[in-house]
Design a protein around this motif. Structure first.
Motif, PDB file in Angstrom:
ATOM      1  N   MET A  12       9.129   5.724 -10.481  1.00  0.00           N
ATOM      2  CA  MET A  12      10.176   6.444  -9.760  1.00  0.00           C
ATOM      3  C   MET A  12      11.257   6.966 -10.692  1.00  0.00           C
ATOM      4  N   GLY A  13      11.197   6.571 -11.946  1.00  0.00           N
ATOM      5  CA  GLY A  13      12.158   7.069 -12.919  1.00  0.00           C
ATOM      6  C   GLY A  13      11.816   8.430 -13.486  1.00  0.00           C
ATOM      7  N   SER A  14      10.699   9.013 -13.058  1.00  0.00           N
ATOM      8  CA  SER A  14      10.300  10.329 -13.572  1.00  0.00           C
ATOM      9  C   SER A  14      10.811  11.432 -12.649  1.00  0.00           C
ATOM     10  N   SER A  16       0.836  -1.214   0.000  1.00  0.00           N
ATOM     11  CA  SER A  16       0.000   0.000   0.000  1.00  0.00           C
ATOM     12  C   SER A  16       0.866   1.257   0.000  1.00  0.00           C
ATOM     13  N   ARG A  17       2.013   1.219   0.736  1.00  0.00           N
ATOM     14  CA  ARG A  17       2.930   2.374   0.721  1.00  0.00           C
ATOM     15  C   ARG A  17       3.522   2.558  -0.669  1.00  0.00           C
ATOM     16  N   ALA A  18       3.888   1.445  -1.283  1.00  0.00           N
ATOM     17  CA  ALA A  18       4.488   1.538  -2.620  1.00  0.00           C
ATOM     18  C   ALA A  18       3.490   2.108  -3.624  1.00  0.00           C
ATOM     19  N   ARG A  19       2.241   1.653  -3.554  1.00  0.00           N
ATOM     20  CA  ARG A  19       1.221   2.175  -4.486  1.00  0.00           C
ATOM     21  C   ARG A  19       1.030   3.675  -4.285  1.00  0.00           C
ATOM     22  N   ARG A  20       1.006   4.104  -3.033  1.00  0.00           N
ATOM     23  CA  ARG A  20       0.804   5.536  -2.742  1.00  0.00           C
ATOM     24  C   ARG A  20       1.962   6.367  -3.286  1.00  0.00           C
ATOM     25  N   ILE A  21       3.174   5.876  -3.109  1.00  0.00           N
ATOM     26  CA  ILE A  21       4.339   6.603  -3.614  1.00  0.00           C
ATOM     27  C   ILE A  21       4.315   6.647  -5.142  1.00  0.00           C
ATOM     28  N   LEU A  22       4.031   5.509  -5.762  1.00  0.00           N
ATOM     29  CA  LEU A  22       4.013   5.459  -7.221  1.00  0.00           C
ATOM     30  C   LEU A  22       2.926   6.346  -7.815  1.00  0.00           C
ATOM     31  N   GLN A  23       1.773   6.411  -7.149  1.00  0.00           N
ATOM     32  CA  GLN A  23       0.694   7.278  -7.628  1.00  0.00           C
ATOM     33  C   GLN A  23       1.087   8.751  -7.581  1.00  0.00           C
ATOM     34  N   SER A  24       2.077   9.073  -6.738  1.00  0.00           N
ATOM     35  CA  SER A  24       2.547  10.459  -6.636  1.00  0.00           C
ATOM     36  C   SER A  24       3.628  10.782  -7.652  1.00  0.00           C
ATOM     37  N   CYS A  25       4.095   9.764  -8.366  1.00  0.00           N
ATOM     38  CA  CYS A  25       5.167   9.946  -9.349  1.00  0.00           C
ATOM     39  C   CYS A  25       4.581  10.093 -10.752  1.00  0.00           C
TER      40      CYS A  25
END
Length: 563
Positions: free
Chosen positions: A188-190, A174-183
Motif C-alpha cells: 500500500m506504500g506504492s 482474502s480481501r487484504a490479499r486481493r487489495i495488495l495484489q492490486s498494489c
C-alpha cells in the motif's frame, strides 16, 4: 588603515569629506585582507573573498553614503546591522482570491475552542470542565467506533505479516490479499494509477449497479478521490472559465456546506445562491432555482448546479419528484449537475428514502439519460463508516465529453494518486462482508447499531431543541446535523454588529460560557434577518442530551440577559 591589522573598524558617523579617503583606501583594504596578495591565496591560505562586512565597515558606510548622495532613502537596519530583505509574498502580493476564502466549520470560533482547551489543560478556571466540539461531522472524534472488519483488513494491508495471524478472519485476509495484489510491489506504500486502483474502481461500479437497481456503470467513469471534497474541487476546476459577464456561475443551495463557497472564491467563480425553503423542511423549489438563474444571467454565465442530498447542514432528504424536477430544470437550462451524495446511508425519518441522481436520471429515459451531464460524489467519511481521516472517496461522471474526460484524467494525474489506504477503505465500503462469510454477522450488527443510534439522536435533537422558546428545529431527516433557527434579541443584535454577525456573537458567547462549540448559520448562508447554528448529532446519546440541555439553558439565559 593598517595592513597588519586587516580590516580595521571605522568610527560611525562618517561625514561626506571622508568619502574620498574611503574611496582611495578601498584597494588598500582588499590588499590588507589577504596579506597583500591580489590573486590566489595569501600566506595563510585565505582567499580573496572578504568576510561578511560588519555594520561599521568602510564599504558598508560607503554604500550607505552613496545611496544618500543619490537621493535614495537609507535602508533601515536591524539591531545586528543586517538590512532585512523585503518579503516576496505579502498580504498585498499574494493570490487575492485566497483572501476571499472562508470556511466556517474550522473558522474563528473553532480557533477559540482550541485556545480554551489549552487554557483548561494549563489549569485555568472555566465555567466548564471540557470543550465539546459539536461543530464538525467527525464521527470517531465524537466517540463513534470504527467498523471492525474495515480496520482488520486495513491492518492486514498495512502490515502483511499479520496474514499469518490466526486471530484474523479468513474473509478479512482474502480481501487484504486481493487489495495488495492490486498494489505495485504488493504494498500500500506504492503509487496507484491516477484514476485509482483498477480493481477498486470495478468494485465501485458493481456497487453502484446494485444500489441503482441494475443501471449500468462503467468502471472507466469512476475516479477515486481524496474524499468527496477533492472530486468536487476537481470538477469545479474544469467548469470555471471566462471573465466579467462570461465568468462561470455555479448555483449552490443556501444554507450550503462551506466547501462550495470556499472553492468558488478560490477559483474566482461566481456564486449563485438559491434558497431552500425552511418553512417546508428545507425543501427545494424549482421556482426558486429559476429566480436565482434568471437574475444571475445578467452578470455571469451559469454553468453548473450543485445539490447536496441528504442535506448539509439542513438534514433534509429530497423526494424522487424533486430530483426529477431538478433534472428537467438542468436539461432545459443547459446546466452541469453535481450531486453531493456523501450521506446516502444516513436517512432516518419515516417516509424518506435516498434516491441517487443517476438512478432517477436513467429511469427518466434517453431524453435525459443520454444528454444531462452529471458528476456524483461519495465518501468514506460519513454514513456508518465515519472514517474521515483516511480521505477516501469516488466520483462518477455521466455524459462527459470525451475530450474533456481526457483533460480530467490529465488533471488528476498531476496529484499522482489518491491515498492508497483511502482507496482500500473505499473498496471495503462498496464490497463489505457477504452472507455466509465469517465477518458478515458482526458487520451487519455494527452497521445497524451505528445507523440506529444516529436515527435516535436525530429525533432526540429535534425534540429537545423544540422545547426551547426562541428555537425551532426542523426534523433531521438525514445526514448528521441539525440547523435550528434561533431568535436573537434586538439588543444582542445591535451589540454584535459592531464586530461580528449576531449568530457568531451568540455562538461565541455560548462557547465561552458552556464550552460547547457550534457553527453560526452565517457561515453556511441564511436568509437576511434569520439566525441559525449547525450542531452535529454525533456525540454519544448521554453526552448529546447533556449538550442539548446546556444549549437550552444558555439560550434562556442569553435571551433574558439581552431582553
Amino acid at each position: 588603515i593598517h595592513r597588519s591589522k586587516g580590516l580595521s573598524a571605522v568610527p560611525m558617523g562618517l561625514h561626506s569629506k571622508n568619502v574620498r579617503l574611503l574611496s582611495l583606501g578601498r584597494n588598500a583594504l582588499l590588499a590588507g585582507s589577504n596579506g597583500g596578495q591580489r590573486s590566489g591565496s595569501g600566506p595563510r591560505g585565505r582567499s580573496l573573498t572578504s568576510p561578511p562586512l560588519s555594520s561599521s565597515s568602510p564599504a558598508r558606510a560607503l554604500s550607505s553614503l552613496s545611496a544618500t548622495r543619490r537621493g535614495l532613502p537609507k535602508p533601515k537596519m536591524s539591531e545586528n546591522g543586517v538590512v532585512p530583505r523585503a518579503k516576496v509574498l505579502t498580504i498585498d502580493t499574494m493570490n487575492p482570491t485566497v483572501k476571499n476564502v472562508e470556511y466556517a466549520v474550522r473558522g474563528p470560533i473553532v480557533a477559540r475552542a482550541v485556545e480554551l482547551e489549552k487554557e483548561l489543560s494549563e489549569g485555568m478556571k472555566k465555567p466548564f470542565a471540557e470543550v465539546i466540539k459539536a461543530n464538525i461531522g467527525d464521527a470517531h472524534a465524537m466517540g463513534q467506533q470504527p467498523i471492525t472488519f474495515f480496520r482488520q483488513v486495513l491492518a492486514l494491508c498495512s502490515y502483511p505479516e499479520l496474514l499469518n495471524d490466526s486471530t484474523f478472519p479468513e474473509d478479512a485476509k482474502s480481501r487484504a490479499r486481493r487489495i495488495l495484489q492490486s498494489c505495485g510491489g504488493n504494498s500500500m506504500g506504492s503509487y496507484s494509477a491516477s484514476q485509482g486502483i483498477d480493481s477498486v474502481r470495478q468494485d465501485v461500479a458493481r456497487y453502484i449497479e446494485r444500489r441503482d437497481g441494475g443501471v449500468p456503470c462503467d468502471p472507466d467513469d469512476i475516479y477515486l478521490t481524496t474524499g468527496a471534497s477533492d472530486g468536487i474541487m476537481t470538477m469545479l476546476k474544469l467548469l470555471v472559465c471566462g471573465e466579467g459577464v462570461t465568468r462561470t456561475g455555479v448555483m449552490i443551495s443556501i444554507p450550503q456546506y462551506p466547501l462550495y463557497s470556499a472553492a468558488l472564491a478560490e477559483l474566482g467563480a461566481v456564486q449563485i445562491n438559491y434558497y431552500l425553503n425552511e418553512e417546508k423542511c428545507w425543501s427545494l423549489d424549482i421556482s426558486e432555482l429559476q429566480r436565482a438563474l434568471d437574475e444571475a444571467r445578467h452578470h455571469c454565465n451559469p454553468r453548473a448546479l450543485c445539490i447536496i442530498n441528504p442535506g448539509n447542514p439542513t438534514g433534509q432528504v429530497q423526494s424522487r419528484e424533486c430530483i426529477e424536477d431538478v433534472i428537467r430544470f438542468a436539461a432545459k437550462e443547459g446546466l452541469f449537475l453535481m450531486a453531493d451524495e456523501v450521506y446516502q446511508d444516513n436517512v432516518y425519518a419515516d417516509g424518506c428514502q435516498f434516491h441517487s441522481f443517476k438512478k432517477v436520471l436513467f429511469e427518466m429515459g434517453p431524453e435525459y439519460s443520454d444528454t444531462v451531464e452529471l458528476a456524483s460524489f461519495h465518501s468514506t467519511s460519513k454514513c456508518y463508516m465515519g472514517e474521515c481521516g483516511f480521505r477516501g472517496g469516488y466520483m462518477e461522471i455521466i455524459n462527459m465529453d470525451d475530450e474533456v474526460k481526457a483533460q480530467l484524467t490529465k488533471l488528476v494525474s498531476v496529484r499522482l494518486c489518491p491515498p492508497v489506504p483511502g482507496q482500500a477503505l473505499m473498496d471495503l465500503v462498496v464490497n463489505p462482508p457477504q452472507p455466509g462469510e465469517p465477518s458478515y454477522d458482526n458487520f451487519i450488527k455494527e452497521r445497524t447499531a451505528t445507523l440506529s443510534a444516529l436515527a435516535e439522536k436525530a429525533k432526540l435533537t429535534e425534540q429537545i431543541l423544540n422545547t426551547v422558546h426562541g428555537i425551532s428545529c426542523n426534523p433531521v431527516q438525514g445526514a448528521m446535523y441539525s440547523f435550528p433557527r434561533i431568535i436573537i434579541p434586538e439588543k444582542a443584535v445591535k451589540e454584535a454588529t459592531v464586530s461580528q454577525q449576531p449568530d457568531m456573537f451568540y455562538c461565541m458567547k455560548m462557547l465561552e460560557e458552556t464550552g460547547i462549540c457550534l457553527v453560526p448559520g452565517s457561515g453556511f448562508g441564511q436568509k437576511d434577518g434569520t439566525y441559525h447554528f449547525r450542531m452535529t448529532i454525533l456525540p454519544p446519546r448521554d453526552k448529546l442530551q447533556i449538550l442539548l440541555n446546556k444549549v437550552k439553558e444558555f439560550h434562556q439565559k442569553f435571551t433574558k440577559h439581552y431582553s
